[in-house]
Design an enzyme around this catalytic site. Structure first.
Site, mmCIF file in Angstrom:
data_model
loop_
_atom_site.group_PDB
_atom_site.id
_atom_site.type_symbol
_atom_site.label_atom_id
_atom_site.label_comp_id
_atom_site.label_asym_id
_atom_site.label_seq_id
_atom_site.Cartn_x
_atom_site.Cartn_y
_atom_site.Cartn_z
ATOM 1 N N HIS A 146 0.867 -1.182 0.000
ATOM 2 C CA HIS A 146 0.000 0.000 0.000
ATOM 3 C C HIS A 146 0.901 1.229 0.000
ATOM 4 O O HIS A 146 1.716 1.417 0.894
ATOM 5 C CB HIS A 146 -0.915 0.020 1.226
ATOM 6 C CG HIS A 146 -1.900 1.157 1.194
ATOM 7 N ND1 HIS A 146 -3.154 1.045 0.619
ATOM 8 C CD2 HIS A 146 -1.798 2.443 1.639
ATOM 9 C CE1 HIS A 146 -3.792 2.197 0.731
ATOM 10 N NE2 HIS A 146 -2.987 3.054 1.343
ATOM 11 N N CYS A 147 0.747 2.068 -1.015
ATOM 12 C CA CYS A 147 1.631 3.224 -1.198
ATOM 13 C C CYS A 147 0.926 4.498 -0.736
ATOM 14 O O CYS A 147 -0.124 4.863 -1.273
ATOM 15 C CB CYS A 147 2.043 3.354 -2.662
ATOM 16 S SG CYS A 147 3.157 4.737 -2.979
#
Length: 279
Positions: free
Chosen positions: A126-127
């Protein structure tokens, strides 16, 4: 975070185009030609950077289809034994992956994201920079975002280097204190981004070459052979496709989407001798 990214882009644009190289075009001579070339390359990379960035932001990384079913247990970890009365289970393997939080079956290479609160197909991570998960359907766009960000930051660093050096010299510097401070800040900021993105880009290139993700690389540390590693060429094609015209843009050809099931995030070819591998 999206506003922060746009803010960095905006202040960089101001320092490169408005403050330094834009006015030099009207100067004439060699300086004008150099400024013109720098601005052309800067704008081309900026367009590709923003195109790739917003493709990652607005593209769903891949969700498990409703009522999806499988008969193979293809990964070890986070699995629950299920009986045939609950789900159709292949008798040879006896169990399939199940997500307790989503209350749903998990396709191969799928993982649950605690931030998005759902299972993501071939989840990498998850960025926070894109406010989205990076998964099967937007991983290529994320890699292109890193690639064009690296090229853009390198270009900005090199183009502002003479101005940065002049800042510490005894030469007379043209411009107001505000423009000089902005140029100094943008140089340092882009140099820092270039170095950090370079390391991140190298890491993901190695992951693509091995046909694995950040999560899988951590999970398979003790596994000598990886069932999805089909060779660098085929591994690359499962992320970027086979059509070379689409390799450097955040999109896929219809032909690639039709002939490469891995691009859909649900089916992945593997080595026949490792089909029974449990991870």
């Amino acid at each position: 975070m999206i506003l922060l990214v746009l803010g960095v882009v905006g202040v960089t644009y101001y320092a490169v185009v408005i403050t330094n190289y834009g006015p030099e075009i009207a100067a004439g001579g060699l300086d004008s030609l150099i400024a013109f070339l720098v601005l052309i390359l800067f704008h081309c990379l900026l367009v590709m950077l923003l195109w790739s960035y917003f493709s990652v932001v607005f593209t769903d990384p891949g969700s498990v289809p409703p009522n999806w079913r499988t008969t193979l247990d293809e990964e070890r970890g986070d699995t629950d034994p299920l009986t045939s009365a609950e789900f159709p289970v292949d008798s040879e393997y006896g169990r399939i992956r199940f997500c307790r939080k989503c209350n749903n079956l998990k396709p191969p290479r799928c993982h649950h994201c605690s931030v998005c609160e759902r299972c993501v197909l071939k989840m990498d991570h998850h960025c926070v920079w894109v406010v989205n998960c990076v998964g099967a359907l937007n991983y290529k766009y994320f890699l292109l975002f890193l690639f064009y960000t690296f090229l853009e930051t390198i270009l900005v660093t090199l183009s502002l280097l003479p101005h940065f050096i002049a800042f510490f010299s005894d030469e007379e510097i043209h411009g107001t204190q505000r423009t000089l401070a902005t140029t100094f800040l943008v140089f340092v900021l882009n140099l820092a981004f270039a170095l950090s993105v370079m390391g991140f880009l190298i890491m993901h290139i190695s992951l693509v070459a091995a046909n694995t993700t950040t999560i899988e690389a951590y999970e398979k540390k003790t596994t000598p052979k990886w069932r999805y590693d089909l060779g660098r060429k085929r591994n690359f094609e499962q992320v970027f496709g086979m059509d070379k015209m689409y390799w450097f843009i955040p999109a896929y050809s219809e032909e690639d989407l039709r002939r490469i099931p891995a691009l859909q995030g649900l089916e992945y070819p593997s080595k026949p001798d490792l089909d029974a591998q449990e991870l």
